[in-house]
Scaffold this motif. Structure first.
Motif, PDB file in Angstrom:
ATOM      1  N   ASN A   1      14.348  16.625 -19.744  1.00 30.11           N
ATOM      2  CA  ASN A   1      15.202  17.276 -20.744  1.00 30.11           C
ATOM      3  C   ASN A   1      16.472  17.847 -20.136  1.00 30.11           C
ATOM      4  O   ASN A   1      17.553  17.706 -20.700  1.00 30.11           O
ATOM      5  N   THR A   2      16.352  18.516 -18.986  1.00 33.85           N
ATOM      6  CA  THR A   2      17.512  19.174 -18.382  1.00 33.85           C
ATOM      7  C   THR A   2      18.247  18.278 -17.392  1.00 33.85           C
ATOM      8  O   THR A   2      19.379  18.579 -17.013  1.00 33.85           O
ATOM      9  N   LYS A   3      17.579  17.209 -16.946  1.00 35.29           N
ATOM     10  CA  LYS A   3      18.123  16.311 -15.903  1.00 35.29           C
ATOM     11  C   LYS A   3      18.382  17.086 -14.611  1.00 35.29           C
ATOM     12  O   LYS A   3      19.256  16.746 -13.830  1.00 35.29           O
ATOM     13  N   ARG A   4      17.591  18.124 -14.382  1.00 39.62           N
ATOM     14  CA  ARG A   4      17.700  18.968 -13.197  1.00 39.62           C
ATOM     15  C   ARG A   4      16.401  18.885 -12.394  1.00 39.62           C
ATOM     16  O   ARG A   4      15.341  18.605 -12.959  1.00 39.62           O
ATOM     17  N   PRO A   5      16.480  19.163 -11.095  1.00 39.77           N
ATOM     18  CA  PRO A   5      15.247  19.193 -10.292  1.00 39.77           C
ATOM     19  C   PRO A   5      14.248  20.201 -10.860  1.00 39.77           C
ATOM     20  O   PRO A   5      14.635  21.244 -11.404  1.00 39.77           O
TER      21      PRO A   5
ATOM     22  N   LYS B   1       0.862  -1.187   0.000  1.00 39.52           N
ATOM     23  CA  LYS B   1       0.000   0.000   0.000  1.00 39.52           C
ATOM     24  C   LYS B   1       0.893   1.231   0.000  1.00 39.52           C
ATOM     25  O   LYS B   1       1.827   1.318   0.802  1.00 39.52           O
ATOM     26  N   THR B   2       0.618   2.175  -0.896  1.00 37.28           N
ATOM     27  CA  THR B   2       1.443   3.385  -0.966  1.00 37.28           C
ATOM     28  C   THR B   2       0.583   4.628  -1.117  1.00 37.28           C
ATOM     29  O   THR B   2      -0.522   4.579  -1.664  1.00 37.28           O
ATOM     30  N   TYR B   3       1.123   5.725  -0.610  1.00 37.04           N
ATOM     31  CA  TYR B   3       0.457   7.021  -0.710  1.00 37.04           C
ATOM     32  C   TYR B   3       1.473   8.132  -0.466  1.00 37.04           C
ATOM     33  O   TYR B   3       2.531   7.903   0.104  1.00 37.04           O
ATOM     34  N   ILE B   4       1.123   9.334  -0.915  1.00 35.64           N
ATOM     35  CA  ILE B   4       1.969  10.519  -0.767  1.00 35.64           C
ATOM     36  C   ILE B   4       1.479  11.298   0.449  1.00 35.64           C
ATOM     37  O   ILE B   4       0.282  11.561   0.573  1.00 35.64           O
ATOM     38  N   THR B   5       2.411  11.684   1.324  1.00 39.15           N
ATOM     39  CA  THR B   5       2.017  12.475   2.492  1.00 39.15           C
ATOM     40  C   THR B   5       2.321  13.959   2.330  1.00 39.15           C
ATOM     41  O   THR B   5       1.689  14.784   2.983  1.00 39.15           O
ATOM     42  N   LYS B   6       3.280  14.279   1.459  1.00 42.15           N
ATOM     43  CA  LYS B   6       3.676  15.682   1.323  1.00 42.15           C
ATOM     44  C   LYS B   6       4.356  15.883  -0.025  1.00 42.15           C
ATOM     45  O   LYS B   6       5.164  15.058  -0.443  1.00 42.15           O
ATOM     46  N   SER B   7       4.021  16.980  -0.668  1.00 44.53           N
ATOM     47  CA  SER B   7       4.698  17.381  -1.911  1.00 44.53           C
ATOM     48  C   SER B   7       4.842  18.886  -1.894  1.00 44.53           C
ATOM     49  O   SER B   7       3.836  19.601  -1.784  1.00 44.53           O
ATOM     50  N   GLU B   8       6.088  19.354  -1.964  1.00 43.48           N
ATOM     51  CA  GLU B   8       6.313  20.793  -2.055  1.00 43.48           C
ATOM     52  C   GLU B   8       7.671  21.041  -2.695  1.00 43.48           C
ATOM     53  O   GLU B   8       8.601  20.263  -2.523  1.00 43.48           O
ATOM     54  N   GLY B   9       7.722  22.125  -3.452  1.00 47.06           N
ATOM     55  CA  GLY B   9       8.964  22.437  -4.152  1.00 47.06           C
ATOM     56  C   GLY B   9       9.298  21.337  -5.141  1.00 47.06           C
ATOM     57  O   GLY B   9       8.508  21.029  -6.028  1.00 47.06           O
ATOM     58  N   VAL B  10      10.461  20.711  -4.961  1.00 46.93           N
ATOM     59  CA  VAL B  10      10.902  19.637  -5.854  1.00 46.93           C
ATOM     60  C   VAL B  10      10.797  18.268  -5.181  1.00 46.93           C
ATOM     61  O   VAL B  10      11.135  17.261  -5.790  1.00 46.93           O
ATOM     62  N   LYS B  11      10.330  18.234  -3.909  1.00 42.89           N
ATOM     63  CA  LYS B  11      10.341  16.995  -3.130  1.00 42.89           C
ATOM     64  C   LYS B  11       8.946  16.467  -2.834  1.00 42.89           C
ATOM     65  O   LYS B  11       8.005  17.229  -2.632  1.00 42.89           O
ATOM     66  N   SER B  12       8.876  15.146  -2.775  1.00 41.31           N
ATOM     67  CA  SER B  12       7.642  14.467  -2.424  1.00 41.31           C
ATOM     68  C   SER B  12       7.973  13.321  -1.475  1.00 41.31           C
ATOM     69  O   SER B  12       8.951  12.596  -1.686  1.00 41.31           O
ATOM     70  N   THR B  13       7.159  13.170  -0.430  1.00 42.59           N
ATOM     71  CA  THR B  13       7.359  12.097   0.543  1.00 42.59           C
ATOM     72  C   THR B  13       6.308  11.024   0.325  1.00 42.59           C
ATOM     73  O   THR B  13       5.107  11.304   0.329  1.00 42.59           O
ATOM     74  N   ARG B  14       6.789   9.803   0.132  1.00 42.77           N
ATOM     75  CA  ARG B  14       5.915   8.655  -0.139  1.00 42.77           C
ATOM     76  C   ARG B  14       6.070   7.631   0.969  1.00 42.77           C
ATOM     77  O   ARG B  14       7.178   7.289   1.372  1.00 42.77           O
ATOM     78  N   ILE B  15       4.938   7.111   1.430  1.00 46.12           N
ATOM     79  CA  ILE B  15       4.902   6.021   2.403  1.00 46.12           C
ATOM     80  C   ILE B  15       4.550   4.736   1.661  1.00 46.12           C
ATOM     81  O   ILE B  15       3.678   4.736   0.787  1.00 46.12           O
ATOM     82  N   VAL B  16       5.219   3.650   2.022  1.00 43.86           N
ATOM     83  CA  VAL B  16       4.842   2.320   1.554  1.00 43.86           C
ATOM     84  C   VAL B  16       4.691   1.436   2.786  1.00 43.86           C
ATOM     85  O   VAL B  16       5.582   1.387   3.629  1.00 43.86           O
ATOM     86  N   GLU B  17       3.546   0.796   2.884  1.00 41.13           N
ATOM     87  CA  GLU B  17       3.279  -0.162   3.955  1.00 41.13           C
ATOM     88  C   GLU B  17       3.086  -1.526   3.316  1.00 41.13           C
ATOM     89  O   GLU B  17       2.450  -1.640   2.269  1.00 41.13           O
ATOM     90  N   MET B  18       3.643  -2.549   3.951  1.00 41.54           N
ATOM     91  CA  MET B  18       3.509  -3.919   3.452  1.00 41.54           C
ATOM     92  C   MET B  18       2.893  -4.770   4.554  1.00 41.54           C
ATOM     93  O   MET B  18       3.388  -4.781   5.679  1.00 41.54           O
ATOM     94  N   TYR B  19       1.817  -5.450   4.182  1.00 41.65           N
ATOM     95  CA  TYR B  19       1.060  -6.252   5.137  1.00 41.65           C
ATOM     96  C   TYR B  19       0.989  -7.704   4.684  1.00 41.65           C
ATOM     97  O   TYR B  19       0.909  -7.976   3.486  1.00 41.65           O
ATOM     98  N   ASN B  20       0.969  -8.624   5.661  1.00 39.08           N
ATOM     99  CA  ASN B  20       0.632 -10.004   5.351  1.00 39.08           C
ATOM    100  C   ASN B  20      -0.853  -9.982   5.023  1.00 39.08           C
ATOM    101  O   ASN B  20      -1.677  -9.606   5.872  1.00 39.08           O
TER     102      ASN B  20
END
Length: 129
Positions: free
Chosen positions: A113-117, A74-93
């Motif tokens: 194209n630029t390979k830059r943030p 299970k995955t979801y995004i908790t925060k996105s700002e500027g050039v960064k994004s925080t993703r959580i991944v949970e794994m369950y039996n």
């Protein structure tokens, strides 16, 4: 927050010398489910113009998985700002819904194209809210 879920079944090649899922495999699954979530929600145009790279990765191992266990990712995004994004991944039996692994990854949005943030566009951010 939009979540994405998928299932994997533990195979022989996923195991370590102790017959548990190898720690490296959990990291691979975290990356794979992130990619699946991204591809399911984005357009061809977005994929042609942007990609993500990992800035840091934190993973907490709670319990072991064994051969033939079905694991819910299970995955979801908790925060996105500027050039960064925080993703959580949970794994369950999947049989007993026991949390096996939880990871938090900070990703950097990149211009292909630029390979830059690049600043995360509102169009991209809205796909995962």
């Amino acid at each position: 927050m939009r979540t994405f879920e998928t299932l994997v079944t533990v195979a022989l090649e996923d195991l370590d010398d102790l017959d548990h899922v190898n720690n490296v495999r959990y990291v691979q699954w975290a990356q794979e489910v992130a990619k699946q979530h991204w591809l399911e929600n984005t357009t061809k145009a977005i994929n042609q113009n942007y990609f993500w790279v990992v800035l840091n990765h934190y993973i907490e191992y709670k319990s072991s998985a064994l051969l033939n266990d079905v694991i819910k990712l299970k995955t979801y995004i908790t925060k996105s700002e500027g050039v960064k994004s925080t993703r959580i991944v949970e794994m369950y039996n999947n049989a007993n819904n026991k949390l096996l692994v939880k990871s938090e990854t900070v990703w950097c949005f990149m211009n292909r194209n630029t390979k830059r943030p690049a600043r995360i566009t509102p169009e991209v951010a809205n796909l995962f809210n």
